[in-house]
Design an enzyme around this catalytic site. Structure first.
Site: not given
Length: 402
Positions: A162, A294, A305, A326, A331, A390
């Site tokens: 991502c 994010h 975050e 998002k 996403h 990830f």
């Protein structure tokens, strides 16, 4: 060290097939999330996503090109066309020798994988099209962009889940800043909305069945999207000499690794990327007015975050605006940071902060100003764009108003 500016941008996503339509959706707080429509969708538990409906590649590409271009490449080429046209650049001659392209993607030609697995495993056929490999390879989009515009400098693809497009844009920024290239096309693309792509994500049990609600206490997961974002990063003096319109300046980039867990994020790793980007840009916390988060809508990401931002900004965290787009475009995995950078440019250039839509209940562990539900007019001079992937891979970009 050279200054680096953005002189062109393009996009294709569920909110619109160009930048003006996407920014209009940001201003209106409009959602691009809808019911998915593709083969065997009824076999999926998750049936929503930010899908580009009625995609007609014949509108832009001929039959031979479609045989070579997976959907993620098609998205990229259309976004690149818009970005290059806005920049006004011509890469014929010497400029093409010192210009390149760095793009991010996580899945590459996933639709091609999916279709050909069906042909071999479900339909029992023993032959596939000879273009399958060049169509599905992760570098296909970057290679076709380089060929389309005659970009003979550094050209490659970054795959960091991502954070792919933020890593790609950060590397492009560093190349222009160092003088390794005068111009770089950069961004990212993803087209995972097919049966296999969604089924794989279902297995993680992080997907929402109804909506993406980042930072809201009743959030219940992320929603996948698809699309591309491409930018023209250019040497400032080169852009000024030719009278180009400068949309924003790229001033800092940092990346870090959590080195901790393959799926659970670390607040410390994210914080190091945030503070590193500000340090690289020679910006103080109080200089930053907006962060494009994010913000996936998962409990693990959102709380981590917010903790990272709170620690990185200290007392200034209370004055920050931070939103997750998002909630609107989904996403987009390896392409998500590129689409989100559009919101950062909009904040600097137009003084409009894109909202976090779907926000319904305050979460005490996400107690920042997340610009809930409605876009806001505000003057900001410096912004950050976060990407945390990830594998514990973090990439943060800093932009400044010119």
């Amino acid at each position: 060290m050279r200054r680096v500016v953005i002189t062109g941008m393009g996009t294709v996503n569920a909110l619109g097939l160009d930048v003006p339509k996407t920014l209009e959706a940001f201003r209106e707080g409009r959602s691009g999330i809808s019911q998915l429509n593709f083969r065997d969708v009824d076999r999926l538990t998750i049936q929503i996503g930010a899908q580009i409906h009625d995609w007609q590649p014949e509108t832009w590409f001929n039959r031979q090109q479609i045989l070579l271009y997976d959907k993620f490449t098609q998205f990229t080429l259309l976004a690149a066309k818009e970005a290059v046209e806005q920049s006004g650049l011509d890469f014929q001659g010497e400029l093409g020798l010192s210009a390149g392209v760095v793009l991010g993607t996580a899945g590459g030609g996933l639709n091609t994988w999916d279709e050909n697995y069906r042909v071999v495993y479900e339909e029992g056929k023993n032959r596939v099209h000879p273009f399958v490999v060049p169509k599905l390879m992760n570098n296909a989009a970057a290679s076709h962009v380089s060929m389309e515009y005659g970009l003979r400098g550094p050209s490659f693809t970054v795959a960091t889940a991502c954070a792919s497009s933020n890593h790609a844009m950060g590397l492009a920024f560093q190349m222009v800043r160092s003088g390794a290239a005068k111009v770089m096309l950069s961004g990212g693309s993803e087209a995972m909305l097919c049966f296999g792509g969604v089924k794989a994500w279902e297995g993680l049990r992080v997907m929402s069945r109804d909506a993406c609600r980042p930072f809201s206490a009743n959030r219940n997961g992320m929603v996948q999207g698809e699309g591309a974002g491409v930018f023209v990063f250019e040497d400032y003096e080169h852009a000024r000499a030719r009278g180009a319109e400068i949309l924003a300046e790229v001033v800092g980039f940092a990346m870090s690794s959590d080195a901790q867990d393959i799926v659970m994020p670390s607040a410390q790793g994210a914080e190091r990327a945030i503070t590193g980007a500000m340090r690289d840009a020679a910006l103080n916390p109080e200089d930053i007015g907006y962060i494009n988060a994010h913000g996936t809508g998962t409990a693990a990401n959102d709380k981590t975050e917010c903790a990272a931002v709170a620690h990185a900004f200290g007392h200034h965290a209370d004055q920050l605006m931070m939103s997750s787009t998002k909630s609107m475009h989904g996403h987009v995995i390896g392409g998500t940071g590129a689409i989100e950078l559009l919101a950062c440019v909009m904040a600097l250039r137009d003084g409009i902060i894109a909202p976090t839509i779907g926000y319904e209940e305050p979460d005490p562990e996400c107690a920042l100003d997340v610009v809930p539900n409605t876009a806001r007019e505000a003057k900001v001079t410096a912004v950050l764009s976060n990407a945390f992937a990830f594998g514990g891979l973090n990439a943060v970009i800093a932009l400044r108003k010119v």
